[in-house]
Motif scaffolding. Structure first.
Motif, PDB file in Angstrom:
ATOM      1  N   THR A   1      53.125  30.949  51.989  1.00  0.00           N
ATOM      2  CA  THR A   1      54.100  31.706  51.193  1.00  0.00           C
ATOM      3  C   THR A   1      55.135  30.771  50.577  1.00  0.00           C
TER       4      THR A   1
ATOM      5  N   ARG B   1      56.359  30.617  46.774  1.00  0.00           N
ATOM      6  CA  ARG B   1      57.795  30.767  46.495  1.00  0.00           C
ATOM      7  C   ARG B   1      58.353  29.550  45.741  1.00  0.00           C
ATOM      8  N   ARG B   2      57.943  28.351  46.134  1.00  0.00           N
ATOM      9  CA  ARG B   2      58.412  27.148  45.411  1.00  0.00           C
ATOM     10  C   ARG B   2      57.885  27.152  43.979  1.00  0.00           C
TER      11      ARG B   2
ATOM     12  N   GLU C   1      60.018  29.480  42.051  1.00  0.00           N
ATOM     13  CA  GLU C   1      61.327  28.872  41.796  1.00  0.00           C
ATOM     14  C   GLU C   1      61.234  27.872  40.643  1.00  0.00           C
TER      15      GLU C   1
ATOM     16  N   ALA D   1      63.490  31.694  45.266  1.00  0.00           N
ATOM     17  CA  ALA D   1      62.608  32.405  46.181  1.00  0.00           C
ATOM     18  C   ALA D   1      62.525  31.802  47.583  1.00  0.00           C
ATOM     19  N   PRO D   2      62.518  30.473  47.742  1.00  0.00           N
ATOM     20  CA  PRO D   2      62.371  29.944  49.101  1.00  0.00           C
ATOM     21  C   PRO D   2      63.493  30.339  50.056  1.00  0.00           C
TER      22      PRO D   2
ATOM     23  N   GLN E   1      65.201  33.206  50.018  1.00  0.00           N
ATOM     24  CA  GLN E   1      65.395  34.652  50.105  1.00  0.00           C
ATOM     25  C   GLN E   1      64.394  35.304  51.054  1.00  0.00           C
TER      26      GLN E   1
ATOM     27  N   THR F   1      61.804  38.421  51.823  1.00  0.00           N
ATOM     28  CA  THR F   1      60.846  39.061  50.918  1.00  0.00           C
ATOM     29  C   THR F   1      61.523  40.162  50.117  1.00  0.00           C
TER      30      THR F   1
ATOM     31  N   PHE G   1      63.851  38.728  47.471  1.00  0.00           N
ATOM     32  CA  PHE G   1      63.057  38.167  46.383  1.00  0.00           C
ATOM     33  C   PHE G   1      62.513  39.270  45.481  1.00  0.00           C
TER      34      PHE G   1
ATOM     35  N   LEU H   1      53.211  38.968  50.029  1.00  0.00           N
ATOM     36  CA  LEU H   1      54.324  38.536  50.880  1.00  0.00           C
ATOM     37  C   LEU H   1      54.487  39.417  52.120  1.00  0.00           C
TER      38      LEU H   1
END
Length: 135
Positions: free
Chosen positions: A41, A45-46, A49, A56-57, A59, A61, A64, A86
């Motif tokens: 995940t 997320r990265r 971003e 995102a990293p 936050q 789920t 986000f 997620l």
């Protein structure tokens, strides 16, 4: 160094390199499902971003998903896919749901499909912006 090479990669190339590195660690084969889902995940997320500017990293789920819903580049369909991806990972990471190799394979395929499809969408958007500037 690897870090310098990855810094120069496009977001999609970098995400795919991170995925390959994660898969090379064979975490599911060692029974480390929670760790696998955390890393998987984080790759997604990265990527988000780097491409969308949503932090995102850092936050949850839910945080986000609220931020993504306000972002014009996430359609309801894409949001639904990300929510499923997620939240299913969260069940393994936080609720102790048992995972299987088949589940990790499916989650990996979902991550790859999302990143590749999103990179294509970004390419189309950039192409259309160039047409508007030229036209």
């Amino acid at each position: 160094s690897r870090r310098v090479r990855e810094f120069r990669m496009s977001p999609v190339e970098r995400a795919m390199a991170e995925l390959q590195r994660l898969l090379g660690r064979n975490l599911p084969a060692r029974g480390l499902y929670k760790e696998f889902y955390i890393e998987l995940t984080m790759v997604v997320r990265r990527y988000i971003e780097r491409t969308r500017g949503i932090r995102a990293p850092e936050q949850t789920t839910q945080e986000f998903l609220v931020a993504a819903a306000d972002h014009p580049s996430f359609s309801p369909e894409i949001l639904a896919q990300l929510k499923t991806f997620l939240e299913s990972a969260d069940l393994v990471k936080f609720a102790g749901q048992e995972a299987t190799p088949a589940m990790t394979d499916a989650a990996t395929a979902n991550a790859q499909t999302y990143i590749r499809a999103d990179a294509q969408r970004i390419g189309k958007e950039e192409g259309e912006r160039k047409k508007e500037v030229v036209g």
